[in-house]
Design a protein around this motif. Sequence first.
Motif, short mmCIF file in Angstrom:
data_model
loop_
_atom_site.label_atom_id
_atom_site.label_comp_id
_atom_site.label_asym_id
_atom_site.label_seq_id
_atom_site.Cartn_x
_atom_site.Cartn_y
_atom_site.Cartn_z
N SER A 4 -92.20 -73.13 14.38
CA SER A 4 -92.18 -74.30 15.26
C SER A 4 -91.87 -73.83 16.69
N THR A 5 -92.20 -74.67 17.64
CA THR A 5 -91.91 -74.35 19.04
C THR A 5 -90.41 -74.21 19.24
N ILE A 22 -91.52 -83.56 31.70
CA ILE A 22 -92.19 -83.99 30.47
C ILE A 22 -91.44 -85.22 29.95
N GLU A 23 -92.18 -86.13 29.35
CA GLU A 23 -91.57 -87.32 28.76
C GLU A 23 -90.79 -86.94 27.50
N GLN A 24 -89.76 -87.69 27.19
CA GLN A 24 -88.91 -87.43 26.03
C GLN A 24 -89.73 -87.37 24.74
N GLU A 25 -90.61 -88.33 24.51
CA GLU A 25 -91.39 -88.34 23.28
C GLU A 25 -92.33 -87.14 23.19
N GLN A 26 -92.94 -86.78 24.31
CA GLN A 26 -93.81 -85.59 24.33
C GLN A 26 -93.01 -84.34 24.01
N LEU A 27 -91.81 -84.26 24.56
CA LEU A 27 -90.95 -83.10 24.33
C LEU A 27 -90.60 -82.98 22.85
N LEU A 28 -90.21 -84.09 22.24
CA LEU A 28 -89.86 -84.06 20.82
C LEU A 28 -91.05 -83.65 19.96
N THR A 29 -92.23 -84.15 20.29
CA THR A 29 -93.43 -83.77 19.55
C THR A 29 -93.72 -82.28 19.72
N LEU A 30 -93.61 -81.80 20.94
CA LEU A 30 -93.87 -80.40 21.24
C LEU A 30 -92.90 -79.47 20.51
N LEU A 31 -91.63 -79.83 20.47
CA LEU A 31 -90.62 -78.97 19.84
C LEU A 31 -90.80 -78.88 18.33
N GLY A 32 -91.26 -79.94 17.72
CA GLY A 32 -91.41 -79.93 16.27
C GLY A 32 -90.07 -80.07 15.58
N PRO A 33 -90.00 -79.67 14.30
CA PRO A 33 -88.75 -79.81 13.55
C PRO A 33 -87.60 -79.10 14.25
N LEU A 34 -86.46 -79.78 14.30
CA LEU A 34 -85.28 -79.24 14.98
C LEU A 34 -84.16 -78.97 13.98
N PRO A 35 -83.33 -77.96 14.27
CA PRO A 35 -82.14 -77.74 13.45
C PRO A 35 -81.21 -78.96 13.56
N ASP A 36 -80.22 -79.04 12.70
CA ASP A 36 -79.27 -80.14 12.72
C ASP A 36 -78.48 -80.18 14.02
N GLN A 37 -78.12 -81.39 14.40
CA GLN A 37 -77.23 -81.64 15.54
C GLN A 37 -77.73 -81.09 16.86
N VAL A 38 -79.04 -81.11 17.07
CA VAL A 38 -79.61 -80.69 18.34
C VAL A 38 -79.81 -81.93 19.21
N THR A 112 -90.47 -62.84 28.59
CA THR A 112 -91.12 -63.13 27.31
C THR A 112 -92.11 -64.26 27.50
N LEU A 113 -93.25 -64.18 26.83
CA LEU A 113 -94.24 -65.26 26.85
C LEU A 113 -94.42 -65.80 25.43
N VAL A 114 -94.51 -67.14 25.32
CA VAL A 114 -94.81 -67.77 24.05
C VAL A 114 -95.81 -68.89 24.27
N ALA A 115 -96.60 -69.18 23.24
CA ALA A 115 -97.48 -70.34 23.26
C ALA A 115 -96.69 -71.51 22.69
N LEU A 116 -96.60 -72.60 23.44
CA LEU A 116 -95.90 -73.78 22.95
C LEU A 116 -96.81 -74.63 22.07
N ASP A 117 -98.06 -74.76 22.52
CA ASP A 117 -99.08 -75.49 21.77
C ASP A 117 -100.43 -75.10 22.36
N GLY A 118 -101.46 -75.89 22.12
CA GLY A 118 -102.78 -75.57 22.64
C GLY A 118 -102.92 -75.74 24.14
#
Length: 128
Positions: A4-5, A22-38, A112-118
């Motif tokens: 996941s991102t 970035i909008e809150q909803e877009q951010l949550l979608t982009l991050l994907g599943p999150l660990p507890d208490q994030v 460091t470089l990472v791909a977040l999504d497409g």
Amino acid sequence: MVQSTAVKLGVKQGSWVAAWGIEQEQLLTLLGPLPDQVEVSAVLADEAPDESAQIVLLFADTVDDVHARIEAAWQSTAALGRLWVAYRKGARPLHRDTLQEALAVHGLNGVTLVALDGEWSAMRVRPA
């Protein structure tokens, strides 16, 4: 298995993720599943969080966006936290080389470089 991102960015249980541009909803979608208490919060471009976040994401479309916000983003990053600058893939004029040049002006360096999504890539930032 595809990471996941949130995992790519180093989000850990109990951490706070703050983002600009970035909008809150877009951010949550982009991050994907999150660990507890994030805790995740998106802030306006001209605001800064009251406290330091463990993960800070600055979404930028131009080199000027980077220059305008990178110092505040760095100041909002916890001492052992991570600052990432996200930029659109294949975009001009902001890409990994121009981002490195802009960071250098502020005494920072992309490590460091990472791909977040497409659509988005991100560069992790540290002091030069």
